[in-house]
Scaffold this active site. Sequence first.
Site, short mmCIF file in Angstrom:
data_model
loop_
_atom_site.label_atom_id
_atom_site.label_comp_id
_atom_site.label_asym_id
_atom_site.label_seq_id
_atom_site.Cartn_x
_atom_site.Cartn_y
_atom_site.Cartn_z
N ARG A 41 1.00 -1.17 0.06
CA ARG A 41 0.05 0.03 0.01
C ARG A 41 0.95 1.21 -0.03
O ARG A 41 0.44 2.25 -0.58
CB ARG A 41 -0.85 -0.05 1.39
CG ARG A 41 -1.89 1.17 1.36
CD ARG A 41 -2.87 0.60 2.35
NE ARG A 41 -3.65 1.85 2.97
CZ ARG A 41 -4.75 2.48 2.62
NH1 ARG A 41 -5.61 1.66 1.52
NH2 ARG A 41 -5.47 3.28 3.25
N ILE A 67 -7.11 7.64 -1.34
CA ILE A 67 -7.22 5.94 -1.44
C ILE A 67 -8.20 5.70 -0.12
O ILE A 67 -8.08 6.10 0.96
CB ILE A 67 -5.85 5.34 -1.03
CG1 ILE A 67 -4.87 6.00 -2.10
CG2 ILE A 67 -5.85 4.02 -1.05
CD1 ILE A 67 -3.41 5.45 -1.71
N SER A 68 -8.96 4.78 -0.35
CA SER A 68 -9.83 4.47 0.79
C SER A 68 -9.21 3.82 2.21
O SER A 68 -8.19 3.14 1.72
CB SER A 68 -11.10 3.46 0.50
OG SER A 68 -11.92 4.29 -0.61
N GLN A 69 -9.80 3.56 3.16
CA GLN A 69 -9.29 3.13 4.58
C GLN A 69 -9.25 1.66 4.31
O GLN A 69 -10.04 1.12 3.44
CB GLN A 69 -10.54 3.42 5.37
CG GLN A 69 -10.03 2.78 6.93
CD GLN A 69 -11.47 3.06 7.61
OE1 GLN A 69 -12.67 3.38 7.18
NE2 GLN A 69 -11.39 2.64 9.00
#
Length: 221
Positions: A41, A67-69
């Site tokens: 990530r 960027i999502s959780q």
Amino acid sequence: MAGNGQPDVHQAARIAMVETQLRSRGIRDQRVLDAMLAVPRHEFAPPHYEGRAYGDHPIPIAESQTISQPYVVAAMLEALEIRPEDNVLEVGTGSGYQTALLAELARRVHSIDRHATLVEQAGPILKRLGYENIALHVGDGSQGLPQAAPFDAIVVAAAAPQVPPPLFEQLREGGRMVIPVGSPYGQELQLVRKHQGQMLISRQEGVRFVPLIGEEGFRAG
Ligand code: SAH
């Protein structure tokens, strides 16, 4: 060790993310957990964010996007029940992080973003990481990608006012779509299935995504 022979200092953070943010909150699909363990990530985060790349929160990227959780990404992927033979469409490439996860899970991934700058950044990262089953596109993904349809699974990483009809049309019979539906300020995640040509919707958790801007989304500005 990472593929380039350097010790991966981020691996411990990735294991902790999977245990404390995903498994403990009910993510059970082992293929999803393995993909979240495998994809670096931090490679998709801006340089000054690298140290916080595995935290329990979204990460800001270029063009005012995010960027999502990790938990939200994992919940969406789990709901999609992706199989190794699947052809998948992602609307909203963003950093390319979720694209890499999809490439771990599916046979073929098409990902489209309206911002060429984001696609131009994501492409080289995905290539460097060795993914060869991804095709990136620039355009209005609210209209889908007819030339690569039908899709077994579609994931929409931006908030829509309703399920865009072209996306439902481009789903294969038995296909699944995950999409945040609501206003620009808050949405519910919906799991849409195509069953005998009909739309079956199950509602999941409340979420907040950046808006889908396009013909079948919200208007810009
Ligand atoms: N999945 C991404 C995060 C996506 S953020 C990641 O893992 O990093 C949402 C993305 O949707 C943004 O990059 C935004 O540019 C894109 N987007 C918004 N409207 C769109 C549209 N109509 N077509 C394609 N992409 C769109």
